[in-house]
Every structure is written in structure tokens, then in C-alpha cells.
Design an enzyme around this catalytic site. Sequence first.
Site, short mmCIF file in Angstrom:
data_model
loop_
_atom_site.label_atom_id
_atom_site.label_comp_id
_atom_site.label_asym_id
_atom_site.label_seq_id
_atom_site.Cartn_x
_atom_site.Cartn_y
_atom_site.Cartn_z
N THR A 134 25.61 1.59 -10.00
CA THR A 134 26.86 0.87 -9.78
C THR A 134 26.67 -0.32 -8.84
O THR A 134 25.95 -0.24 -7.85
CB THR A 134 27.93 1.82 -9.20
N GLY A 139 31.10 -1.38 -12.75
CA GLY A 139 31.11 0.06 -12.59
C GLY A 139 30.69 0.73 -13.89
O GLY A 139 29.50 0.89 -14.18
N ILE A 165 26.73 4.61 -3.78
CA ILE A 165 25.55 5.40 -4.15
C ILE A 165 25.52 6.72 -3.39
O ILE A 165 25.56 6.74 -2.15
CB ILE A 165 24.26 4.60 -3.87
N THR A 166 25.45 7.82 -4.12
CA THR A 166 25.38 9.14 -3.52
C THR A 166 24.01 9.36 -2.89
O THR A 166 22.98 8.99 -3.47
CB THR A 166 25.66 10.22 -4.58
N GLU A 251 24.07 14.31 -18.16
CA GLU A 251 24.85 14.05 -16.96
C GLU A 251 26.33 14.33 -17.18
O GLU A 251 27.02 14.87 -16.30
CB GLU A 251 24.64 12.60 -16.53
N GLN A 288 59.76 32.77 -13.34
CA GLN A 288 59.19 32.57 -14.67
C GLN A 288 58.57 31.19 -14.85
O GLN A 288 57.51 31.04 -15.46
CB GLN A 288 60.25 32.79 -15.73
N GLN A 345 50.96 21.74 -5.85
CA GLN A 345 52.42 21.86 -5.93
C GLN A 345 52.87 23.29 -5.65
O GLN A 345 53.84 23.52 -4.91
CB GLN A 345 52.89 21.42 -7.32
N HIS A 347 51.41 25.55 -3.99
CA HIS A 347 51.16 25.93 -2.59
C HIS A 347 52.22 25.36 -1.65
O HIS A 347 52.21 25.69 -0.45
CB HIS A 347 49.77 25.46 -2.14
N GLY A 349 54.19 23.07 0.93
CA GLY A 349 53.73 22.26 2.05
C GLY A 349 52.32 22.60 2.48
O GLY A 349 51.56 21.72 2.91
#
Length: 386
Positions: A134, A139, A165-166, A251, A288, A345, A347, A349
Site C-alpha cells: 500500500t 490502496g 504497513i503491518t 490471503e 423475542q 447493540q 450489550h 451501554g
Amino acid sequence: MHDYLGLDQHVLTEDHRLLRQQVQAFLREHITPLAPEWEKTGRVPAATFWKLGEAGLLSIAFPVADGGLGMDTIASVILNEELGRTGFGGLTASISVHTDMTALHLVRAGNAEQRQRLLPDILTGKRICGLGVTEPRGGSDLTRIATTARRDGDDYVLNGAKLFITNASFADIFFVIAKTDQAVKGGSGFSLFIIERGMPGFSNGQRFEKTGWHSSDTGELRFDNVRVPAANLIGEEGRGFYYMMAGLDHERICAAAQAIGLADAAMDLTLDWVRQREAYGKTLWDLQVIRHEMAKLATELLSARTLLYAVAQKAARGERLQLEGSMLKAYIPEFVNRLTYKCVQFHGGMGYMSETPVERISRDARILAIGGGASEVMYDEVAKRL
């Protein structure tokens, strides 16, 4: 793990099942307890790669002749799925880049000297790998790569920069694609190089802070007249783009496996939460609308995982799967993003509190629909092959 169809029993060999047990045990002992600290430091320690190497988990996809375990694509799926199931997408990315997205180019196109010189240290974790693709102006569109490599005697002279770059700031070996023929348009004219830390003119630039993947070191690579020995050219000059393309199927399968692992972790957390969280005199599970939504997500997750393993089986047989690989990369990360949104959602707050597991998973899953080929690009790849 929600294996409602018994995929492990019907798809995996005994070696595969033993591998899953080994990976799970390793992650419980050496990864999961320490991962929260790595989220703060922003990288996976080098010592962890050494331990992975000692356990043989860095060499799963590599041929026995090169010092690897010689296992198939399904084995790589197991590793990436279990890494994702830890709920830490950053460490998953850092390790997967090393195991599945870099040094395998040596197997596909490298020569015997390169494999003998580099793979022993890579497979034992003594030297860590990164991928330089990248760039600031490009990209998903790899044809816009602007980094150049000019032949000068026995060397190539590399100039340019790589972005996002990782493992950027600590990897020892980078697999970098650069333009070697300015006159050629499209995919031709690019070459793939091995860049080793310490080469004069090679440096790190900015280190990036990200929304997610906090335990994955992400940064910039800079090349200022870096002299790269011609012996570090992988394969033929001008064929680098096609070598990169040859690795994309694998990959994309691995990225989809990571996403499935994250989704499975989010589902476990959310099922536990809604079954014990009290609301209006009952639990959330008794409502439900929530119960049915979780049922739908479980059904879709099973479908996605089944598709993943069907494609992995095809890859294990040595078949090309540009269509299916693109489908996986397009569909599964998008689905997992939708699933983790719902998990946050439900969970309430608590799901929005920084560094709670489901909040972290939702952030870490987001990039999988962007990195390695954005969903929109992947669907176009699918459309071309319909």
C-alpha cells in the site's frame, strides 16, 4: 466455537483436529493472558514470534523441503480462525502477515538460495516479516504503485514510500513491490524485492494510531536510494504484480478465517450476556426480538463458516479460486461487521465502553472489509467472473 454442522468432524482430518487443539492450547497459555498489555504497547513482542516458531506454528503453510510442516490451506484457516477467536484482531494481523502473506512468496517464486538463506530464521521467528504494498496514492488499486526500482550494476536502487504497513517498526524482512519499467502500463513492469532492515536509505516514517488493531504495529516505510542486491529480486523482473496476485487467493481465505474467528468470539460473549442480563423482570434472552436476531446471526455465521471451509477444501486440492476467494473477502467481513454491530447493540451501554471485549472486537473487525482489497473492489472482481 459454534460448529453446529460438525464441520470439524466431517471436513477436518485427524491432523487438522490435533492442530486446532495445539493452537488453542498455545493461545490460552502464551497469547490471551498477555494480549491486553500488547494493546497498550501497540505491538506483539518478538519473543512471541520465537515461541510460535518453537511450536511450529509459523511454518504450517510451508513445504517440508523448506523446513515447514507441509500442511494445506485448511490448516492455515484453522490457525487464522483460532487467532481471531482470541478476540484480538491486532495480534491476529501481526502474526498472519508473517505466516501467510509474506514469506510464502519465497515458496511461490523465490530461488533456492533465497529460501535457504531466509526461511530458517523466518520459520523459527528469529526474523519477522512485513509486506510493503500500500502507498499514499494507491490502496486496493495496485497498479498505482509509485515506488520505483532502477537497475544499477549488481543492485537495484529503490525510491518511494509504503503506507499502513503491518509490523512496520520492528519487522526484519519486508517483501516490497516496486515499479521497474516506467514505460509499461497496467500490471506488467512491477517487481518484487526482499528488503532487509539495516540497508542504507531504508527507514521508518510515521507510526499510525488506529481505530482498531491496537496490538498491531502499523507504520510507514521510506526508501531513499536504497541499494538492493539483485540477489534479493524474487523471481523475474517485471513479474512482481503477478506473483502478488498468485498469493491473493490464500490471503483472502486467511482474512475471511480471521473474521469468522472474531465473529465467533463476539457471538459467545453476546449469548452469555443476553442470557444473564436482566431487563423488565426477565433476561434479554426472553425478549423475542433479541432472541430471534441472535438466531438469525447464528444461522448466517454457520453459513459463512461453511462457505469458508468449502473454499478452503477447493484450495487444498490445488484448484484456483479467484471467484470464490473474492466472494469470501467481499461477503464475510461485511457480514461480520454487521454481526459485531448487533453484538455491541445488545450489550447496551457496556458494549460502548472502551476496551470491553465486544467493543474491541467490533473495532478490530471493521478493517477487514477494507484491508487486503475493499469490499467494493472484491464485488467487482466477483462480477467479472460471473
